[in-house]
Design a protein around this motif. Structure first.
Motif, PDB file in Angstrom:
ATOM      1  N   PHE A   1      67.679  -5.156  11.223  1.00  0.00           N
ATOM      2  CA  PHE A   1      67.730  -3.877  12.026  1.00  0.00           C
ATOM      3  C   PHE A   1      68.608  -3.780  13.906  1.00  0.00           C
ATOM      4  O   PHE A   1      69.198  -3.517  14.000  1.00  0.00           O
ATOM      5  CB  PHE A   1      67.243  -2.943  12.348  1.00  0.00           C
ATOM      6  N   ALA A   2      66.915  -4.624  13.904  1.00  0.00           N
ATOM      7  CA  ALA A   2      67.052  -5.151  15.735  1.00  0.00           C
ATOM      8  C   ALA A   2      68.704  -5.870  16.224  1.00  0.00           C
ATOM      9  O   ALA A   2      68.684  -5.916  17.383  1.00  0.00           O
ATOM     10  CB  ALA A   2      65.587  -5.569  16.019  1.00  0.00           C
ATOM     11  N   PHE A   3      68.492  -7.417  15.531  1.00  0.00           N
ATOM     12  CA  PHE A   3      70.391  -7.488  15.403  1.00  0.00           C
ATOM     13  C   PHE A   3      71.068  -6.701  15.439  1.00  0.00           C
ATOM     14  O   PHE A   3      72.583  -6.839  16.440  1.00  0.00           O
ATOM     15  CB  PHE A   3      70.018  -8.564  14.618  1.00  0.00           C
ATOM     16  N   HIS A   4      71.197  -5.964  14.528  1.00  0.00           N
ATOM     17  CA  HIS A   4      72.457  -4.234  14.727  1.00  0.00           C
ATOM     18  C   HIS A   4      72.434  -3.929  15.763  1.00  0.00           C
ATOM     19  O   HIS A   4      73.444  -3.826  16.547  1.00  0.00           O
ATOM     20  CB  HIS A   4      71.934  -3.973  13.661  1.00  0.00           C
ATOM     21  N   GLN A   5      70.806  -3.709  16.372  1.00  0.00           N
ATOM     22  CA  GLN A   5      71.936  -2.991  17.735  1.00  0.00           C
ATOM     23  C   GLN A   5      71.852  -3.836  19.152  1.00  0.00           C
ATOM     24  O   GLN A   5      72.488  -3.043  19.848  1.00  0.00           O
ATOM     25  CB  GLN A   5      69.835  -2.482  18.547  1.00  0.00           C
ATOM     26  N   GLY A   6      71.184  -4.970  18.802  1.00  0.00           N
ATOM     27  CA  GLY A   6      72.113  -6.021  19.802  1.00  0.00           C
ATOM     28  C   GLY A   6      73.507  -6.091  19.532  1.00  0.00           C
ATOM     29  O   GLY A   6      74.120  -6.052  20.715  1.00  0.00           O
ATOM     30  N   LEU A   7      74.076  -6.397  18.359  1.00  0.00           N
ATOM     31  CA  LEU A   7      75.413  -6.598  18.367  1.00  0.00           C
ATOM     32  C   LEU A   7      76.141  -5.235  19.106  1.00  0.00           C
ATOM     33  O   LEU A   7      77.379  -4.774  19.681  1.00  0.00           O
ATOM     34  CB  LEU A   7      75.845  -6.920  16.869  1.00  0.00           C
ATOM     35  N   LEU A   8      75.330  -3.877  18.230  1.00  0.00           N
ATOM     36  CA  LEU A   8      76.512  -2.841  18.578  1.00  0.00           C
ATOM     37  C   LEU A   8      76.094  -2.786  20.193  1.00  0.00           C
ATOM     38  O   LEU A   8      77.433  -2.778  20.744  1.00  0.00           O
ATOM     39  CB  LEU A   8      75.668  -1.753  18.546  1.00  0.00           C
ATOM     40  N   ASN A   9      74.755  -2.922  21.109  1.00  0.00           N
ATOM     41  CA  ASN A   9      75.088  -2.718  22.366  1.00  0.00           C
ATOM     42  C   ASN A   9      75.865  -4.208  23.103  1.00  0.00           C
ATOM     43  O   ASN A   9      76.943  -3.545  23.873  1.00  0.00           O
ATOM     44  CB  ASN A   9      73.601  -3.323  23.183  1.00  0.00           C
ATOM     45  N   ALA A  10      76.540  -5.279  22.728  1.00  0.00           N
ATOM     46  CA  ALA A  10      76.956  -6.449  23.654  1.00  0.00           C
ATOM     47  C   ALA A  10      78.375  -5.814  23.302  1.00  0.00           C
ATOM     48  O   ALA A  10      79.543  -5.680  23.694  1.00  0.00           O
ATOM     49  CB  ALA A  10      77.368  -7.527  22.509  1.00  0.00           C
ATOM     50  N   ALA A  11      78.840  -4.981  21.775  1.00  0.00           N
ATOM     51  CA  ALA A  11      80.276  -4.763  21.665  1.00  0.00           C
ATOM     52  C   ALA A  11      80.244  -3.330  22.462  1.00  0.00           C
ATOM     53  O   ALA A  11      81.605  -3.366  23.170  1.00  0.00           O
ATOM     54  CB  ALA A  11      80.697  -4.269  20.475  1.00  0.00           C
ATOM     55  N   LEU A  12      79.062  -2.799  22.933  1.00  0.00           N
ATOM     56  CA  LEU A  12      80.351  -1.772  23.758  1.00  0.00           C
ATOM     57  C   LEU A  12      80.113  -1.760  25.106  1.00  0.00           C
ATOM     58  O   LEU A  12      80.215  -1.786  25.849  1.00  0.00           O
ATOM     59  CB  LEU A  12      78.870  -0.752  23.701  1.00  0.00           C
ATOM     60  N   THR A  13      79.435  -2.908  25.440  1.00  0.00           N
ATOM     61  CA  THR A  13      79.458  -3.276  26.863  1.00  0.00           C
ATOM     62  C   THR A  13      80.451  -4.613  27.351  1.00  0.00           C
ATOM     63  O   THR A  13      80.346  -5.020  28.121  1.00  0.00           O
ATOM     64  CB  THR A  13      78.175  -3.662  27.426  1.00  0.00           C
TER      65      THR A  13
END
Length: 327
Positions: A62-74
């Motif tokens: 789940f933590a990796f998912h949030q990191g990937l989501l944040n990277a995509a959004l930025t």
């Protein structure tokens, strides 16, 4: 919806979250970023990671998912590629959530370097209390584990539904302490690391305190599940309210969360105290029960006066009030 443990509901919501995690990761890796970052793992490998047969994805997934989501959004392509590669290389031992309550520590003895960073990022808060996480002192961890074993063995006998819910929502207990001596914290739970509870082992001073501390953090996870499908509160995020026990104004969501977890702490204390299998140390829970009831009633004064609920949120609050009134 009841404030009491509901194992079937918890199992259903866990399955829903797992399916949503897979859908989101699939979209991020194979659709949204595929033209910029070639997928680091296959679709079959992603499915095996997030939808493992007979298991559940670990909090770090789940933590990796949030990191990937944040990277995509930025639009941070470098961070997205790095996180994708790390997720693809995630050791099998770290990928699966423990089925039973299990303690680990925030160190390379328990996690790979990439997983450590993903978890630290997931738990990092806005006020800096969890900005400098590291392994706890060995003596503090050993003492905490003794209290944890005593508390959870007793809870499984005295209130098995409460114990089972804790296994489902917070099975990985991560001991950590701030490496900055000027900062200290007791515990934390975040949806970005679903299934994990962050604990300063020095707060596990007795079995009774250990029990109520874990219920507190797992109850935050409980509330996060509700927020996935419902806003619960409609108050302005910038509005803040003071209460008799806490003069510093805070948002209504914080007050409602505090009331909700305090109510559940009261209820688990009552369940253990009322059980014929209550442990010999359970008398210590009586004071905790009184204190947490008082905290709930303090929060209730402000909630009654100012909360703007959704229909579902109002039902949640009514369940908590009815349960406390029945004690």
């Amino acid at each position: 919806m009841s404030i009491q443990p509901d194992i079937q509901s918890a199992l259903l919501r866990r399955d829903q979250i797992k399916a949503r995690l897979h859908t989101s990761l699939h979209h991020l890796i194979f659709e949204a970023a595929a033209d910029l970052v070639p997928p680091a793992l296959s679709e079959a490998e992603l499915t095996a990671l997030v939808l493992p047969e007979g298991g559940y994805p670990a909090p770090v997934v789940f933590a990796f998912h949030q990191g990937l989501l944040n990277a995509a959004l930025t639009e941070n392509t470098y961070a997205f590629k790095s996180l994708s590669d790390d997720l693809a290389r995630l050791p099998a031992a770290e990928a699966m959530a423990p089925e039973k309550l299990t303690s680990v520590e925030m160190s390379e003895a328990c996690f790979s370097a990439a997983s450590l960073q993903a978890l630290k990022t997931a738990f990092q808060d806005d006020v800096g209390l969890t900005a400098h996480l590291g392994p706890p002192a060995p003596a503090a961890r050993a003492a905490a584990d003794r209290h944890l074993e005593t508390a959870m063995t007793a809870l499984a006998k005295a209130a098995p539904d409460w114990h089972r819910e804790m296994e489902l929502l917070g099975s990985q207990i991560i001991y950590t302490q701030s490496q900055d001596p000027s900062l200290s914290f007791g515990g934390a739970a975040v949806f970005d690391a679903f299934g994990a509870v962050l604990i300063n082992p020095e707060t596990f001073r007795t079995p009774a305190v250990t029990l109520t501390q874990l219920v507190h953090e797992v109850s935050h996870q409980h509330m996060f599940l509700f927020h996935l499908d419902d806003a619960i509160l409609l108050n302005d995020d910038d509005a803040a309210y003071a209460s008799p026990l806490r003069r510093e104004p805070r948002p209504m969501e914080g007050i409602f969360h505090a009331g909700w977890v305090s109510a559940r702490m009261s209820l688990v204390a009552d369940a253990v105290l009322s059980s014929p299998d209550r442990p010999e140390w359970s008398d210590a829970l009586a004071a905790d029960k009184d204190t947490t009831i008082a905290v709930f009633r303090d929060c209730a004064e402000v909630i009654d006066a100012h909360a703007e609920f959704t229909e579902f949120g109002r039902a949640l609050y009514a369940s908590a009030r009815d349960a406390i009134d029945a004690l």
